[in-house]
Design an enzyme around this catalytic site. Structure first.
Site, PDB file in Angstrom:
ATOM      1  N   ARG A   1       0.840  -1.191   0.000  1.00 48.55           N
ATOM      2  CA  ARG A   1       0.000   0.000   0.000  1.00 48.55           C
ATOM      3  C   ARG A   1       0.885   1.255   0.000  1.00 48.55           C
ATOM      4  O   ARG A   1       2.063   1.209   0.341  1.00 48.55           O
ATOM      5  CB  ARG A   1      -0.863  -0.034   1.265  1.00 48.55           C
ATOM      6  CG  ARG A   1      -1.897   1.068   1.369  1.00 48.55           C
ATOM      7  CD  ARG A   1      -2.903   0.635   2.396  1.00 48.55           C
ATOM      8  NE  ARG A   1      -3.719   1.696   2.968  1.00 48.55           N
ATOM      9  CZ  ARG A   1      -4.805   2.191   2.404  1.00 48.55           C
ATOM     10  NH1 ARG A   1      -5.184   1.773   1.215  1.00 48.55           N
ATOM     11  NH2 ARG A   1      -5.526   3.119   3.013  1.00 48.55           N
TER      12      ARG A   1
ATOM     13  N   THR B   1     -12.053   0.590  -5.861  1.00 53.31           N
ATOM     14  CA  THR B   1     -10.991  -0.341  -5.537  1.00 53.31           C
ATOM     15  C   THR B   1     -11.325  -1.576  -6.337  1.00 53.31           C
ATOM     16  O   THR B   1     -12.398  -1.644  -6.935  1.00 53.31           O
ATOM     17  CB  THR B   1     -11.033  -0.597  -4.018  1.00 53.31           C
ATOM     18  OG1 THR B   1     -10.769   0.637  -3.387  1.00 53.31           O
ATOM     19  CG2 THR B   1     -10.069  -1.644  -3.540  1.00 53.31           C
TER      20      THR B   1
ATOM     21  N   THR C   1      -5.909  -0.680  -5.188  1.00 51.68           N
ATOM     22  CA  THR C   1      -6.769   0.474  -5.405  1.00 51.68           C
ATOM     23  C   THR C   1      -6.012   1.745  -5.740  1.00 51.68           C
ATOM     24  O   THR C   1      -4.811   1.862  -5.451  1.00 51.68           O
ATOM     25  CB  THR C   1      -7.603   0.721  -4.119  1.00 51.68           C
ATOM     26  OG1 THR C   1      -8.567   1.732  -4.370  1.00 51.68           O
ATOM     27  CG2 THR C   1      -6.715   1.155  -2.947  1.00 51.68           C
TER      28      THR C   1
ATOM     29  N   ASN D   1      -7.781   4.277  -4.557  1.00 52.65           N
ATOM     30  CA  ASN D   1      -8.726   4.846  -3.594  1.00 52.65           C
ATOM     31  C   ASN D   1      -9.990   5.288  -4.319  1.00 52.65           C
ATOM     32  O   ASN D   1     -10.810   4.462  -4.642  1.00 52.65           O
ATOM     33  CB  ASN D   1      -8.115   5.963  -2.752  1.00 52.65           C
ATOM     34  CG  ASN D   1      -9.033   6.321  -1.598  1.00 52.65           C
ATOM     35  OD1 ASN D   1      -9.782   5.468  -1.132  1.00 52.65           O
ATOM     36  ND2 ASN D   1      -9.011   7.552  -1.142  1.00 52.65           N
TER      37      ASN D   1
ATOM     38  N   ASP E   1      -7.275   8.592   2.954  1.00 53.94           N
ATOM     39  CA  ASP E   1      -7.598   7.563   3.964  1.00 53.94           C
ATOM     40  C   ASP E   1      -7.023   7.899   5.340  1.00 53.94           C
ATOM     41  O   ASP E   1      -7.388   7.288   6.341  1.00 53.94           O
ATOM     42  CB  ASP E   1      -7.075   6.188   3.520  1.00 53.94           C
ATOM     43  CG  ASP E   1      -8.040   5.478   2.565  1.00 53.94           C
ATOM     44  OD1 ASP E   1      -9.161   5.978   2.375  1.00 53.94           O
ATOM     45  OD2 ASP E   1      -7.670   4.430   2.017  1.00 53.94           O
TER      46      ASP E   1
ATOM     47  N   SER F   1      -6.352   1.271   6.162  1.00 50.09           N
ATOM     48  CA  SER F   1      -7.204   0.782   5.077  1.00 50.09           C
ATOM     49  C   SER F   1      -8.330  -0.083   5.627  1.00 50.09           C
ATOM     50  O   SER F   1      -8.274  -0.544   6.767  1.00 50.09           O
ATOM     51  CB  SER F   1      -6.329  -0.055   4.133  1.00 50.09           C
ATOM     52  OG  SER F   1      -7.113  -0.708   3.161  1.00 50.09           O
ATOM     53  N   SER F   2      -9.334  -0.312   4.795  1.00 53.93           N
ATOM     54  CA  SER F   2     -10.372  -1.297   5.124  1.00 53.93           C
ATOM     55  C   SER F   2     -10.284  -2.518   4.224  1.00 53.93           C
ATOM     56  O   SER F   2     -11.104  -3.437   4.336  1.00 53.93           O
ATOM     57  CB  SER F   2     -11.763  -0.666   4.958  1.00 53.93           C
ATOM     58  OG  SER F   2     -11.900   0.440   5.803  1.00 53.93           O
TER      59      SER F   2
ATOM     60  N   GLY G   1     -15.184  -1.043  -1.919  1.00 54.06           N
ATOM     61  CA  GLY G   1     -16.328  -0.460  -1.222  1.00 54.06           C
ATOM     62  C   GLY G   1     -15.963   0.478  -0.076  1.00 54.06           C
ATOM     63  O   GLY G   1     -16.791   0.731   0.799  1.00 54.06           O
ATOM     64  N   GLY G   2     -14.714   0.964  -0.052  1.00 54.96           N
ATOM     65  CA  GLY G   2     -14.320   1.905   0.999  1.00 54.96           C
ATOM     66  C   GLY G   2     -14.516   1.304   2.373  1.00 54.96           C
ATOM     67  O   GLY G   2     -14.196   0.137   2.599  1.00 54.96           O
TER      68      GLY G   2
HETATM   69  O1  DON Z   1      -7.994   1.246   1.572  1.00 54.95           O
HETATM   70  C1  DON Z   1      -9.162   1.577   1.715  1.00 54.95           C
HETATM   71  O2  DON Z   1      -9.838   1.229   2.646  1.00 54.95           O
HETATM   72  C2  DON Z   1      -9.788   2.455   0.638  1.00 54.95           C
HETATM   73  N1  DON Z   1      -8.791   3.237   0.005  1.00 54.95           N
HETATM   74  C3  DON Z   1     -10.535   1.594  -0.327  1.00 54.95           C
HETATM   75  C4  DON Z   1     -11.232   2.387  -1.374  1.00 54.95           C
HETATM   76  C5  DON Z   1     -12.331   1.671  -2.065  1.00 54.95           C
HETATM   77  O3  DON Z   1     -12.660   0.557  -1.754  1.00 54.95           O
HETATM   78  C6  DON Z   1     -13.049   2.414  -3.111  1.00 54.95           C
HETATM   79  N2  DON Z   1     -14.040   1.581  -3.761  1.00 54.95           N
HETATM   80  N3  DON Z   1     -15.210   1.665  -3.798  1.00 54.95           N
END
Ligand code: DON
Length: 581
Positions: free
Chosen positions: A103, A378, A396, A398, A420, A449-450, A470-471
């Protein structure tokens, strides 16, 4: 013969081989894709084909993951990347598991308050758009580390398909076009990005047209030939640093030169006899999935039923408690002492259960930690090979198309991963996450991160590979796919397609996908004190990619004789495909 999923994929097979998977009698979802030797599930069908070809040519699951990673950087530019970063969870055929963290890192020139004005207020857009939003990318070194440590094939062989897609172009289908249309408003702001992803008249490409990316082809070819140094120490880094300096960014050559990949023990927990292996910090994903599962283990979810008020109440309360821990206490392990042991402890889960009323919703504000202040895109892919090696990758930029900038001559879209971090305690980021000091910006630190690339085994054998974009919702999307299979008996495709709910402590709301809950269930939940809101923003509910081993569902596995590999690409995906052989 290849076995395919997706509406487009089933159609293609039906035309060419007259082999249409027989639809399950009761399922609302298409059948999972079945195969005996290998399975690749990604968000872009061309990338799935690349992965299967690698497996057929004798490469292992890690080889396929590297080839898919590079291919998605070309054919899925909204999230696939070499200008971003991600995580790879690996389970080798002998049962050994490991985790690669590639990352992004905060540039050396970053500061805790870099996104605030002189009054201490967030400056809108600074952490999400343009060069100041960019973290030092990790994907290239991540893929090379995976290949050299766990793969078997040459870099040239694994990068070949990506280079060809970039150089010769690829034909856009409906999902590709939708994704480019989605990003057009962002991409038009950067001259170089617009020249690549929009037509000369500024319009978006149409279905059936070809997207060619010659600069990206040249960058990939130089990495293929010279290795990651071509990216981190050569012309690509120079071009990015130059563009960053011209665009109010802080990236320096030293950031690229000092970038390194970390290898960690994955997070491990056991849920109802299943061994879960997932992402450790700097992801919150594995820890928080395990914490929620530990709490839920005390409730008979299968008996209470999918989507019932009691099941949803238990899920929401477990999520509420776990996201407080996520947002308050987790961060990059090189900078923060993460209380992982405590959060994974079953006794701690029991203490959380004791705080959950069976009749009443909790109140998020009452869980506010001390000193906390007042206050998409992502992509995930899952692969298993003939030997039983399994790989889960989530990586990702992001936000969709990241920071929306491409340094001239590179063809490389850059991430906006800096968003993030906690730019200001108490102020929500792109995903509505309100986070604390543990995730504050520091040079060389990785933002929390998630992302949750997860591999589950049972009795020492691989059982499930799963993950999603999905953030902040990645955690609950992955979790729900797991409990839909283990507790609710769904097959892997149904488990991924089933409508979702989400709670992340703050805002204190139960988000539901349209049709996830019936009107009377919502009424019960509302009477309990839950604030339930339908969220129609489809991009945020993710696109999970999963594989179940030994059958398409628990019942199928128990019966014996199920297909060895059962792949499922989320029906929410526009261009993805589960492909096996
Ligand atoms: O690492 C993370 O948690 C975020 N940057 C992920 C971003 C993401 O999943 C965007 N997609 N919908």
């Amino acid at each position: 013969m290849d076995y395919r999923s997706t509406k487009a994929g089933v159609f293609a097979v039906a035309l060419s081989f007259s082999v249409v998977p027989v639809a399950a009698v009761f399922a609302a979802s298409p059948d999972p894709v079945k195969a005996e030797h290998g399975m690749v599930v990604t968000t872009q069908h061309l990338a799935s084909e690349v992965g299967v070809e690698v497996l057929k040519n004798g490469g292992n699951a890690v080889d396929a993951a590297v080839a898919v990673g590079y291919a998605l950087a070309v054919v899925y530019p909204t999230a696939g990347n070499i200008g971003g970063g991600g995580f790879m969870t690996i389970r080798l055929k002998d049962g050994k598991t490991t985790f690669l963290d590639f990352r992004e890192r905060a540039p050396l020139g970053s500061t805790k308050t870099m996104y605030l004005d002189d009054k201490g207020n967030m400056v809108k857009g600074l952490s999400t758009d343009g060069y100041l939003a960019v973290g030092v990318p990790g994907s290239v070194l991540g893929f090379e580390t995976a290949r050299t440590k766990y793969g078997t094939k040459s870099r040239e062989e694994l990068m070949g398909p990506a280079i060809r897609f970039a150089r010769d172009g690829f034909v856009l289908d409906q999902g590709d076009v939708a994704s480019l249309q989605n990003g057009a408003k962002k991409l038009v702001k950067d001259k170089t990005a617009a020249e690549i992803f929009l037509k000369p008249d500024g319009k978006t490409y149409a279905i059936g047209e070809t997207l060619v990316q010659p600069d990206l082809a040249a960058t990939l070819a130089s990495i293929s030939e010279k290795g990651p140094d071509a990216f981190y120490k050569g012309a690509t880094a120079d071009a990015i640093v130059k563009a960053s300096q011209a665009g109010r960014g802080v990236l320096a050559k030293a950031d690229f030169e000092q970038y390194s990949v970390r290898e960690f023990e994955p997070v491990k927990c056991n849920y109802r006899g299943y061994d879960i292996v997932s992402s450790p910090p700097p992801s919150s994903g594995g820890v928080i999935i395990c914490e929620i599962l530990n709490v839920l283990e005390g409730y008979p979810l299968g008996y209470l039923g999918y989507g019932s008020a009691e099941t949803v109440h238990a899920m929401v309360e477990a999520m509420r408690h776990a996201y407080v821990d996520r947002n308050a206490s987790l961060g990059d392990p090189d900078f923060v002492d993460n209380p992982v042991k405590k959060l994974l402890d079953k006794q701690y889960a029991k203490e959380i259960r004791e705080k959950i009323s069976p009749f009443k919703a909790g109140v998020s504000q009452e869980l506010m930690p001390k000193g906390f202040g007042e206050s998409t895109e992502t992509t995930h892919y899952s692969i298993v090979d003939d030997e039983g090696n399994a790989v889960a990758v989530t990586y990702t930029l992001n936000g969709s198309f990241g920071a929306g900038v491409v340094a001239p001559g590179t063809g490389v879209l850059l991430n906006n991963e800096m968003d993030d971090f906690t730019a200001k305690p108490g102020v929500a980021n792109l995903y509505g996450l309100i986070q604390g000091e543990a995730n504050a910006i520091q040079p060389k630190k990785t933002p929390l991160s998630s992302m949750s690339p997860t591999i589950i085994s049972k009795d020492g054998k691989p059982f499930m590979v799963i993950g999603s974009p999905g953030g902040a919702r990645i955690i609950t999307i992955t979790l729900e796919a797991i409990i839909n299979v283990i507790d609710h008996g769904m097959n892997i495709q149904e488990a991924i397609d089933a409508p979702r709910i989400h709670h992340q402590w703050l805002p204190d709301k139960v988000y539901m996908e349209p049709y996830a809950l019936s009107a009377d269930t919502r009424k019960i939940l509302t009477e309990m004190g839950h604030d339930v809101e339908i969220d129609k923003s489809w991009t945020i509910w993710g696109q999970a990619a999963g594989i179940l081993v030994g059958g398409e569902s628990l019942a199928d596995i128990e019966k014996g004789g199920g297909a060895r590999y059962n792949g499922a690409m989320d029906s929410r995906s526009g261009s993805g495909e589960a492909l096996g052989y």
